[in-house]
Design a protein around this motif. Structure first.
Motif, short mmCIF file in Angstrom:
data_model
loop_
_atom_site.label_atom_id
_atom_site.label_comp_id
_atom_site.label_asym_id
_atom_site.label_seq_id
_atom_site.Cartn_x
_atom_site.Cartn_y
_atom_site.Cartn_z
N LEU A 58 0.86 -1.17 0.00
CA LEU A 58 0.00 0.00 0.00
C LEU A 58 0.90 1.23 0.00
N ASP A 59 0.79 2.06 -1.03
CA ASP A 59 1.62 3.25 -1.18
C ASP A 59 0.98 4.41 -0.42
N LEU A 60 1.66 4.86 0.63
CA LEU A 60 1.15 5.97 1.44
C LEU A 60 1.71 7.32 0.99
N GLY A 61 2.49 7.32 -0.07
CA GLY A 61 3.00 8.57 -0.62
C GLY A 61 4.21 9.11 0.11
N LEU A 62 4.88 10.09 -0.53
CA LEU A 62 6.05 10.75 0.04
C LEU A 62 7.11 9.75 0.48
N GLY A 63 7.25 8.69 -0.32
CA GLY A 63 8.29 7.70 -0.08
C GLY A 63 7.96 6.61 0.92
N THR A 64 6.75 6.59 1.44
CA THR A 64 6.37 5.59 2.44
C THR A 64 5.51 4.51 1.79
N ILE A 65 5.97 3.27 1.84
CA ILE A 65 5.23 2.14 1.28
C ILE A 65 5.06 1.08 2.38
N THR A 66 3.83 0.67 2.60
CA THR A 66 3.55 -0.40 3.55
C THR A 66 3.51 -1.73 2.80
N HIS A 67 4.36 -2.66 3.18
CA HIS A 67 4.44 -3.96 2.52
C HIS A 67 3.59 -4.97 3.28
N TYR A 68 2.63 -5.57 2.58
CA TYR A 68 1.81 -6.63 3.16
C TYR A 68 2.54 -7.96 2.96
N GLN A 69 2.53 -8.79 3.99
CA GLN A 69 3.12 -10.12 3.91
C GLN A 69 2.06 -11.17 4.21
N ASP A 70 2.28 -12.36 3.68
CA ASP A 70 1.33 -13.45 3.93
C ASP A 70 1.26 -13.75 5.43
N ALA A 71 0.04 -13.90 5.92
CA ALA A 71 -0.14 -14.21 7.34
C ALA A 71 -1.46 -14.93 7.52
N ASP A 72 -1.47 -15.88 8.45
CA ASP A 72 -2.68 -16.62 8.82
C ASP A 72 -2.57 -16.93 10.31
N LEU A 73 -3.26 -16.12 11.11
CA LEU A 73 -3.09 -16.18 12.56
C LEU A 73 -4.40 -16.56 13.24
N THR A 74 -4.28 -17.34 14.31
CA THR A 74 -5.45 -17.72 15.12
C THR A 74 -5.04 -17.84 16.58
N LYS A 75 -5.90 -17.35 17.46
CA LYS A 75 -5.60 -17.42 18.89
C LYS A 75 -6.90 -17.40 19.67
N SER A 76 -6.93 -18.09 20.80
CA SER A 76 -8.11 -18.14 21.65
C SER A 76 -7.86 -17.40 22.96
N PHE A 77 -8.94 -16.82 23.49
CA PHE A 77 -8.88 -16.08 24.74
C PHE A 77 -10.04 -16.54 25.63
N ASN A 78 -9.75 -16.74 26.91
CA ASN A 78 -10.77 -17.24 27.84
C ASN A 78 -10.77 -16.39 29.09
N ASN A 79 -11.95 -16.29 29.71
CA ASN A 79 -12.02 -15.54 30.95
C ASN A 79 -13.29 -15.88 31.71
N TRP A 80 -13.17 -15.78 33.06
CA TRP A 80 -14.31 -15.89 33.96
C TRP A 80 -14.66 -14.50 34.46
N LEU A 81 -15.94 -14.15 34.42
CA LEU A 81 -16.38 -12.81 34.79
C LEU A 81 -17.45 -12.89 35.88
N PRO A 82 -17.10 -12.63 37.13
CA PRO A 82 -18.08 -12.70 38.22
C PRO A 82 -18.75 -11.34 38.47
#
Length: 774
Positions: A492-516
């Motif tokens: 993604l070209d953000l202009g003025l010399g700044t380019i954001t490079h996307y890389q392949d990614a496939d992420l998964t994570k679980s989160f658990n909590n007890w709420l009283p």
């Protein structure tokens, strides 16, 4: 007289003229070309309305006097001060016997205060703020110093007719019958998680009484005009068993902030069309089925979903009037941006709920599906008329929710609620940019990013009535949340010399909590009760795909952990012996040591060189007090007021290697907010209403380097309402305050230029509104 003849007399007379007015707004001062899709949308809605009217006419005969009498009885049946009932606790509980801090806004207050969008709610409720990212942007909710912003999921949950919304638009607030605002975590009662609080919106339910309501509003403000029409028709479809209703709204308004440097010829306008259908089916004394669906279409030529304007006008003109804007100077309600802008969105919602009352309790099943598509073009990175960088964002969102709940009968000693829920969301996000001059077709897309969430929970609560005056409550929730993120390679070209490079990614994570949650309520006498509670709130963690773009492999940056907070509350509710006074209040203390907050990477000049990271290492505390007082000495006069004070600070927030925001106010949390509204009506049905709202100084960024001072606003109404028709003249923000309504940012192209840019709240608005009931 048969209902069919009534409909012909009124619907085909006054109503068709009303529709003709709405369909021909292009002849008014705001040009608008009616698209074919919008025309079909509106024609279909009107056809459905007419069809349902005939079905209702076939179902039952009424004479006109009976209809009006029934409607007046319904209007007069609003909850009295001595019998206010809270439904948000999933039991119909008298206000004095409720162990939560809650504000109830019934249909009478909604009408008297002209609550037409979500941002008006915070004018009526202490320690609650609604912020927007722009006139067409989403709404973010802050409760008791627990703030929400466009980069973090809403920490408060919103239910509209039983459908949960974690991101919502002002447009969905239509034909509202009641609003309940519950402050503090409420995860033990509902499927959707609510860390800071819960807002429950109930729209008008169809009944066996045939009723129609139509309203036209016309607005005028410094940058243009606006027009809005709404309608409702409801009644029996099958006598004694099936009721239905259809409501709609259609609006067209100029942008509050006019873009003088538009490259498309559109300085900004918004067109919205909304239609909602509801049915209420009671096949037996023990079974009730409610279903609702709505369609919302928005079209905004000349606007981007986020609107940032400079807060310091004189400095902006000094820097950019001659160098970037061709000698033109900015004023309070204009902007100079050359990026080609256009925003469109479509939203579809369907939901159904089933309640089966048994000998031991009630079984409730609620399911919903929501789909939203949005395409917004025209983020101007430099906020000037110079052709530097333009941005676009496309989002496709799908949400599914199902909740199953059992509520035991009340026996005066012990009762309980148990439930399970499943919530699923998927979001496709595509960003695009182009450099220099271009048009609406010039945007070049980066690869799509995909995020998915799946939340499963079990929740329950119990009440133990020790005596007639003393009640203890306890609740627990277990939440399992799975988060996934997918990204494909690209840039993604953000202009003025700044380019954001996307890389392949496939992420998964679980989160658990007890709420009283634990609570206690003691009713000292029939007029006064006290309650205390301690509860835990929570939102799951997630992923920073932008970290992958910067070649970061540290898991503590790629993902961020869940956020939890603990809330302590002590409150009271009081009703005077003569039933003319009502008051409630609370003190609270909230803390979190794993607070999720946005961190921005910048270069030496202060210019952002990467997208934003979310971390969960910060901590905050928020403590405060709130009061509400109402006085209704007679049917003619009423006085409502509220006051909230919050001291919300960061205990630890490392925004850069050299700066920690410890001790600074939490962003976009006003130090105090207060409101006072008085209404007087005469015997000849004329009335007058005045209101004043006060907002304390507010930090617009976590760094505390931009502070908005205290702001007062005034509102006024003068009207006539005889129960059959109403006419009012109104004014909002009469002092014309120019107020930030969202978080402030620095210049996205030039970096630190000494300016801060923010969305703005509404300007001074003067309006005329006419309404009629059948």
């Amino acid at each position: 007289m048969e209902l069919k003849n009534i409909l012909e007399r009124y619907l085909f007379g006054w109503y068709l003229e009303f529709v003709s007015f709405l369909l021909n707004t292009s002849n008014l001062t705001m040009p608008y070309k009616l698209s074919r899709s919008t025309f079909l949308f509106r024609t279909t809605a009107l056809g459905m309305m007419f069809t349902s009217s005939l079905a209702m006419a076939a179902a039952q005969e009424y004479d006109i006097d009976t209809i009006k009498k029934q409607q007046h009885q319904n209007k007069a049946s609003e909850p009295s001060m001595e019998n206010i009932v809270v439904t948000g606790t999933k039991r119909n509980t008298n206000l004095l016997k409720t162990d939560v801090s809650v504000t109830l806004i019934d249909s009478t207050i909604i009408d008297e205060a002209r609550v037409r969008d979500f941002t008006r709610i915070d004018d009526l409720v202490p320690n609650v703020q609604f912020s927007e990212s722009g006139q067409t942007g989403s709404v973010y909710i802050t409760i008791r110093g627990v703030e929400s912003n466009p980069f973090i999921v809403n920490r408060a949950a919103v239910y509209i007719d039983g459908i949960p919304f974690r991101e919502l638009s002002n447009s969905v607030l239509s034909q509202v019958n009641s609003i309940e605002v519950l402050r503090g975590p409420q995860g033990t009662l509902y499927g959707a998680n609510s860390e800071s609080g819960l807002i429950i919106v109930n729209t008008k339910t169809p009944s066996e009484v045939v009723e129609q309501n139509y309203r036209v509003s016309m607005l005028d403000y410094s940058s243009g005009q606006g027009y809005k029409g709404t309608g409702f028709i409801g009644g029996p479809l099958v006598q004694g068993e099936l009721n239905g209703s259809l409501s709609f709204s259609t609006s067209s308004e100029d942008a509050y902030i006019k873009n003088i440097a538009t490259s498309t010829g559109e300085s900004g306008s918004i067109r919205e069309d909304f239609v909602q259908g509801r049915i209420n089916w009671t096949p037996s004394d023990t079974l009730t089925v409610n279903a609702t669906t709505y369609l919302l279409e928005e079209d905004a030529p000349g606007l981007f979903v986020q609107q940032y304007v400079p807060l310091n006008i004189s400095l902006y003109n000094k820097l950019y009037a001659d160098s970037m804007n061709g000698g033109r100077r900015l004023d309070e309600w204009t902007t100079f941006e050359d990026s080609p802008k256009y925003t469109s969105s479509d939203e579809f919602v369907v939901g159904v709920s089933v309640t089966n009352n048994t000998d031991i309790g009630a079984i409730d099943l609620a399911a919903s599906y929501r789909s939203r598509k949005e395409d917004s073009k025209g983020l101007d990175f430099d906020f000037t008329a110079a052709p530097y960088v333009s941005g676009r964002e496309e989002k496709n969102e799908d949400y599914n929710n199902i909740e199953l709940r059992f509520t035991s009968l009340e026996n005066g000693t012990f009762d309980y609620i148990v439930g399970i829920s499943y919530y699923e969301e998927s979001v496709e996000n595509t960003k695009s940019t182009f450099m220099g001059s271009g048009d609406l077709n010039s945007y070049l897309a980066a690869p799509m990013q995909y995020k998915e969430g799946k939340d499963k929970s079990i929740f329950g609560s119990v009440n133990w009535y020790v005596t007639d005056k003393l009640k203890f409550g306890a609740g627990i929730r277990y939440d399992n949340a799975q988060r996934s993120a997918v990204q494909t390679a690209g840039y993604l070209d953000l202009g003025l010399g700044t380019i954001t490079h996307y890389q392949d990614a496939d992420l998964t994570k679980s989160f658990n909590n007890w709420l009283p949650r634990l609570s206690a309520l003691y009713q000292l006498n029939p007029h006064l009760s006290f309650h205390a509670s301690v509860s835990k709130g929570y939102i799951p963690g997630g992923f920073n795909l932008t970290a992958i773009q910067d070649d970061i492999v540290d898991d503590s940056v790629l993902s961020y952990e869940s956020e939890t907070l603990t809330s302590h509350e002590l409150g009271y509710k009081w009703l005077s012996g003569d039933r003319n006074w009502r008051s409630s209040g609370a003190v609270f203390y909230i803390s979190s040591d794993n607070w999720q907050e946005l961190q921005v990477a910048t270069d030496a000049n202060g210019r952002p060189v990467s997208s934003d990271y979310i971390g969960s290492e910060a901590s905050i505390t928020s403590k405060g007090v709130e009061f509400e007082v109402s006085w209704h000495p007679s049917e003619a006069f009423s006085l409502n007021s509220h006051l909230g004070y919050v001291d919300a600070e960061y205990d630890d927030l490392q925004t850069s290697e050299t700066f920690n925001a410890a001790g600074l106010a939490v962003q976009f949390v006003p130090q105090y907010d207060a409101g006072l509204a008085a209404r007087y009506s005469w015997e000849n049905d004329f009335y007058i209403r005045a209101e004043a709202n006060f907002t304390g100084k507010t930090s617009l960024r976590a760094k505390g380097d931009i502070i908005q001072g205290a702001v007062p606003t005034l509102g006024f109404q003068l009207g006539y309402d005889n129960g059959k028709m109403a006419l009012r003249v109104f004014g909002e923000n009469l002092t014309g305050e120019r107020r930030a309504s969202g978080l402030a940012v620095e210049n996205m192209a030039f970096g630190t230029d000494g300016l801060f840019y923010s969305p703005l709240d509404k300007p001074r608005i003067i309006g005329l509104e006419a309404e009629i009931w059948f």
